[in-house]
Motif scaffolding. Sequence first.
Motif, short mmCIF file in Angstrom:
data_model
loop_
_atom_site.label_atom_id
_atom_site.label_comp_id
_atom_site.label_asym_id
_atom_site.label_seq_id
_atom_site.Cartn_x
_atom_site.Cartn_y
_atom_site.Cartn_z
N ARG A 143 0.81 -1.22 0.00
CA ARG A 143 0.00 0.00 0.00
C ARG A 143 0.84 1.27 0.00
O ARG A 143 0.36 2.33 -0.38
N TYR A 144 2.08 1.18 0.44
CA TYR A 144 2.93 2.37 0.51
C TYR A 144 3.72 2.55 -0.78
O TYR A 144 4.18 1.57 -1.38
N LYS A 145 3.89 3.80 -1.17
CA LYS A 145 4.65 4.11 -2.39
C LYS A 145 6.15 4.16 -2.13
O LYS A 145 6.95 4.01 -3.05
N ALA A 146 6.54 4.38 -0.88
CA ALA A 146 7.96 4.46 -0.52
C ALA A 146 8.13 4.12 0.95
O ALA A 146 7.23 4.38 1.76
N ILE A 147 9.28 3.55 1.29
CA ILE A 147 9.63 3.19 2.66
C ILE A 147 11.00 3.79 2.98
O ILE A 147 11.89 3.81 2.13
N VAL A 148 11.15 4.26 4.21
CA VAL A 148 12.46 4.71 4.71
C VAL A 148 12.77 3.90 5.96
O VAL A 148 11.99 3.87 6.91
N ALA A 176 9.97 12.26 -2.70
CA ALA A 176 9.55 13.03 -3.87
C ALA A 176 9.56 12.17 -5.12
O ALA A 176 8.68 12.28 -5.99
N LYS A 177 10.53 11.27 -5.21
CA LYS A 177 10.66 10.43 -6.40
C LYS A 177 9.53 9.42 -6.52
O LYS A 177 9.01 9.18 -7.63
#
Length: 721
Positions: free
Chosen positions: A594-599, A717-718
């Motif tokens: 579900r997430y577009k990015a993870i840190v 942002a990417k």
Amino acid sequence: MTSPRLRRSIGSLLIAAACASLACAAPAHAAGTTAATPAAATQQAKHAITHEDVWLMKRIGAPVASPDGKWAVFSVVDSAYDSKDQWSDLWIKSLTDESAPRRLTFSKGGESAIAWSPDSRQLVFVAKREGDEAGQIYRLDVAAGGEAQRLTSLTLGARTPKWSPDGKQLLFISDIYPGNKTEADVKQSAKERKDRKYSARSYETTAPRYFDKWLTDKQVRLFIVDAQAGIEATPRDILSGSQLVALPGFGGGQGDEGQSLDAIWTPDGKGVVFNAATNRDAAQREAVHSQLYLVAATGGEPQRLTQDQHSYNNLKFAADGKTLFALSDAETPGKVYDVNRLASFAWPLVNPQPTILTAKLDRSISRYVLPEGGKRIIFSYEHAGLEKLYSIDVKGGEVRDEPSLPTGSISSLSSGGKSLVGVWESSINPPEIYAFNGKQPQRLTSFNTEKASKIDWQAPEHFWFKTADGRQIHNMIVKPANFDPNKKYPLFTVIHGGAASMWRDQFVLRWNYHLLAKPGYIVLLTDYKGSTGYGEEFARSIQFDPLKGPGDEINQGVDEAIKKYPFIDATKLAAGGASYGGHLANWLQATTTRYKAIVSHAGEMDLIMQWGTSDGGFGRETNAGGPVWSQLPVWRDQSPVMQAGNHEKGTGFTTPILITVGELDYRVPANNALMNFAVQQRLNVPAKLIVFPDENHWILKGENSRFFYNQVEEWLAKYVK
């Protein structure tokens, strides 16, 4: 931090209201150095927060009130991006008038462990000044003025000095090497180690490293020295030759500066009460218990005072000398967390069983003080993002609310005479010194108020939701600068570490909420099960369920935020965290798309590997229910790396992930990050690995911090915006 038994404080009632600036909580006449009036603050143009705003805020240390209640001394760090340009000095503030604080010291290295003399005329502190290879004790005559005088010159330094009741002697902690009896022995042992032709380390018991340091064979000891004589005085090791220190498991709590023993003078000045463990050599097999001991000021064999399996710390005597207080951790066998409770002993101690004063309070005491008068104990604890003041009768009873600010957190307390001072802060109010004297708290300093007044930021908004199994979960959301409720914003859910900690309404450096929100994100902060601030059972609820349960609640927090706030764009979600928050970030990447990015910073990939390579293992074993060879499902079922099969199913390991780690991190060693990156490469998932060779569990250097925030912003942002 990642140890399940890590103690963090817990709190009381949720206050939904929030002050927008310091002006609502502090009088305009509060003394300080750069105070701006409320009227002037409202006229100033505001800007979105910058990394420079965060990093260059002055860092205010815990104030120490003088025994007569007339003064408070505290440290102020003038931060800089280059550590060579950073300064830290002691400041003093009158508690009887509104005069501005003034600087007491002018030394770049900084001072710590401040202690007032009983007559409120002199200070001692620890500093590492020119010619010092280790921190030494210095004495400063505040009443007469002049330069600070060095009192110790020990090879392995000195720390945590405490005045004797008559002001003639100092008790402090230092170290020796095995077999040493005199300072000459210590110096010779140090020279031998320095002159060795080899660099190998060897270990036979306990974990070989702590946080970001490999441990040495130094052994902690208690010393007493003449407080007035100067460096010609010879400190005395009052534990030397005792059977207690000869035990292989003797030691104190491990900290950045070595082991520590919480020690205080007895009211008559003839003895010292201290805590110590005797089973540190068994730390990989059982909980380490810190019991109370009494030793004569002249030395000799210590007498054990307590006879249980609890741990005691933060020792204080009542003003009349008839009661010894401490914080007690029950160290309940088989449990991953216990709240800290206030305990008392009649003195002289006859009954080794304490009276637990806060037995009915399901919260962990962060700190406590004994103001003049001695009828009530003032303390603080966390709850739902806040930390406020409370009190209880010295004999126990009902807990009473004390005047506190409606938002934010108290992070230190000190009492002297009738004065009570501490540090208060919130996410939009950087730390300042406050007086808490039974009335509306009064701000005493203004080191950061003008800079804070120029930033466009809002206090966090609080909300709760109920899980399917009936658990109440607290959350905060943080909005970006120039927030417009009619627009749509991506959501960045940031996961706290611990797990035994709590998101606090507090100004933070490492994951500053407003700096993360600045590019145009709503930041969501969820206190998943395992968090402190909600009771003992809530914090214990991650036992046998370290990642899946918390991960499910984080996902539900996202769902609830989307339902509650129409300005959140449900199609643009990101998640990230550090330490235990990094573990959970890895779990989310492994189990959902579900997430577009993870840190993920300092995130665990494999529970078994983390057990074997971290600086502590027994708590992890307790959390799992048994050792790694027990074949218990949790060791594999809740290791992110073991979910890699989800990639083929399309249910996990597809989200682009930014992986960061400090090479000196021994709490969550870098092998976790390397494994994480290897898995992403194997599965052809977009990933970026950033290694900080000169950082530990946290990113503490200014330029590294700025680079980290820039990389997080670019990654989100990417893939999100």
